[in-house]
Structures are given as structure tokens and as C-alpha cells.
Design a protein around this motif. Structure first.
Motif, PDB file in Angstrom:
ATOM      1  N   SER A   1       0.807  -1.209   0.000  1.00  0.00           N
ATOM      2  CA  SER A   1       0.000   0.000   0.000  1.00  0.00           C
ATOM      3  C   SER A   1       0.846   1.267   0.000  1.00  0.00           C
ATOM      4  O   SER A   1       0.360   2.333  -0.334  1.00  0.00           O
ATOM      5  N   LYS A   2       2.126   1.174   0.377  1.00  0.00           N
ATOM      6  CA  LYS A   2       2.945   2.380   0.464  1.00  0.00           C
ATOM      7  C   LYS A   2       4.023   2.466  -0.598  1.00  0.00           C
ATOM      8  O   LYS A   2       4.709   3.474  -0.683  1.00  0.00           O
ATOM      9  N   ASP A   3       4.180   1.415  -1.418  1.00  0.00           N
ATOM     10  CA  ASP A   3       5.267   1.468  -2.372  1.00  0.00           C
ATOM     11  C   ASP A   3       4.831   2.054  -3.710  1.00  0.00           C
ATOM     12  O   ASP A   3       5.584   2.029  -4.652  1.00  0.00           O
ATOM     13  N   ARG A   4       3.645   2.563  -3.790  1.00  0.00           N
ATOM     14  CA  ARG A   4       3.169   3.209  -5.017  1.00  0.00           C
ATOM     15  C   ARG A   4       3.321   4.721  -4.883  1.00  0.00           C
ATOM     16  O   ARG A   4       4.107   5.217  -4.090  1.00  0.00           O
TER      17      ARG A   4
ATOM     18  N   ASP B   1      -6.444  -2.509  -1.611  1.00  0.00           N
ATOM     19  CA  ASP B   1      -6.855  -3.885  -1.294  1.00  0.00           C
ATOM     20  C   ASP B   1      -6.525  -4.829  -2.439  1.00  0.00           C
ATOM     21  O   ASP B   1      -6.100  -5.961  -2.218  1.00  0.00           O
ATOM     22  N   ARG B   2      -6.717  -4.368  -3.673  1.00  0.00           N
ATOM     23  CA  ARG B   2      -6.412  -5.197  -4.834  1.00  0.00           C
ATOM     24  C   ARG B   2      -4.916  -5.493  -4.893  1.00  0.00           C
ATOM     25  O   ARG B   2      -4.501  -6.626  -5.106  1.00  0.00           O
ATOM     26  N   ARG B   3      -4.083  -4.471  -4.672  1.00  0.00           N
ATOM     27  CA  ARG B   3      -2.626  -4.682  -4.680  1.00  0.00           C
ATOM     28  C   ARG B   3      -2.212  -5.606  -3.542  1.00  0.00           C
ATOM     29  O   ARG B   3      -1.346  -6.463  -3.705  1.00  0.00           O
TER      30      ARG B   3
ATOM     31  N   ASN C   1      -0.455  -9.199  -4.011  1.00  0.00           N
ATOM     32  CA  ASN C   1       0.796  -9.487  -3.321  1.00  0.00           C
ATOM     33  C   ASN C   1       0.678 -10.775  -2.502  1.00  0.00           C
ATOM     34  O   ASN C   1       1.569 -11.620  -2.533  1.00  0.00           O
ATOM     35  N   ASP C   2      -0.444 -10.940  -1.796  1.00  0.00           N
ATOM     36  CA  ASP C   2      -0.672 -12.164  -1.022  1.00  0.00           C
ATOM     37  C   ASP C   2      -0.701 -13.380  -1.935  1.00  0.00           C
ATOM     38  O   ASP C   2      -0.167 -14.441  -1.589  1.00  0.00           O
TER      39      ASP C   2
END
Length: 170
Positions: free
Chosen positions: A38-41, A120-122, A126-127
Motif C-alpha cells: 500500500s505504500k510502495d506506489r 486492497d487489490r494490490r 501481493n498475497d
């Protein structure tokens, strides 16, 4: 290695309904796993931060209680002022203000929800990548352990046959 390919083929067949072949290949090929998706974008703009803050406040009990308080105060003040009221009894100005608040608040909340949905999609993507890589690694470890056990079993049989051969010679 054959088991990994078999597993990968099964996984691809399972997800083929949801993703196209190109998307599956992109997902597996570009399998960089983010520590915090969530923070790497991108960084958020001032407007996006404001929309998130407004949506957070608008979805709270503090907003509901304060809004009910403002509405009650508006009506009480206008009823007490009677003839000199700035918005007499049918409260037409209050209705206009409420409509404007709703018209501005709804898009702000939707913008915030869209950003949350993207996060949430990202996170889910990732999961999925983590789970897929883990599953492949576990399958590889399983194959290696099976190979070790097979070699150990063969060595035990050889040792047993050597023991029995030595005892027959005596």
C-alpha cells in the motif's frame, strides 16, 4: 523439478478462469513481492489526502453526533427567533445546505473508497504471489525430502543385505 512444473500447471489451470494467460504470465514473471504494497506506489496529492480525511470523519460517530447537533441548533435558533429567523419554519435554507453537503460528500467518499479498493487489490495480488511462491517452494522441498528418504531407504537395504551377507559367511 517435474513436480514444480506439474504444480505450476495445476495452479495456472485453477486461475485460468479468473485471469487471462497473459495476466498469469505477467503475475508469475514479474513476481516482485512488496514488503508494504500500500505504500510502495505513488504519493497522494493534497486533494486525495483531504478526501481520505473527510471520508474518515464522515464515516464516524463524531460526525453523526456533531451533524445532529448542528441541525438541532439550526432549528432551535430559527424557532426562537421566529419573525427575525434567517431560515423560518419549513427550513428551506437548511434543506439546501443538506443537499449541498450530500452532493459534495458523496464523491469525496467514493474517491477515498476507490483508492482503498486499489490498495486492497494490490494487497490481495501481493498475497497471491507470496502464496504461489511459497507453495512452489514447499513442493520443491517435499521433492527433495522424498529423494533423501528414497536414498536413505536404499542405503538401509544395502546395509541390511551386507549384514546378512557377512553373517552367512561366518
Amino acid at each position: 523439478m517435474k513436480e514444480n512444473r506439474k504444480l505450476l500447471k495445476e495452479v495456472i489451470e485453477d486461475i485460468q478462469r479468473d485471469l487471462s494467460d497473459e495476466e498469469v504470465l505477467k503475475l508469475l514473471a514479474g513476481s516482485k513481492i512488496s514488503v508494504n504494497p500500500s505504500k510502495d506506489r505513488e504519493k497522494y496529492t493534497f486533494g486525495q489526502k483531504a478526501a481520505d480525511a473527510i471520508a474518515k470523519f464522515a464515516g464516524s460517530w463524531a460526525f453523526i453526533f456533531s451533524f445532529v447537533g448542528v441541525l438541532a441548533a439550526w432549528m432551535v435558533i430559527n424557532i426562537i427567533l421566529a419573525a427575525k429567523a434567517f431560515d423560518p419554519y419549513p427550513f428551506i435554507l437548511l434543506n439546501l445546505v443538506l443537499s449541498c453537503v450530500a452532493a459534495i460528500q458523496a464523491p469525496l467518499i467514493m474517491m477515498s473508497q476507490n483508492r482503498q479498493e486499489e490498495k486492497d487489490r494490490r494487497r490481495a495480488e501481493n498475497d497471491y504471489k507470496v502464496n504461489l511462491k511459497t507453495e512452489i517452494m514447499i513442493e520443491d522441498l517435499y521433492d527433495k525430502v522424498n529423494a533423501i528418504l528414497a536414498k536413505q531407504s536404499a542405503l538401509e537395504k544395502k546395509l541390511d543385505s551386507d549384514k546378512h551377507g557377512d553373517s552367512r559367511e561366518n
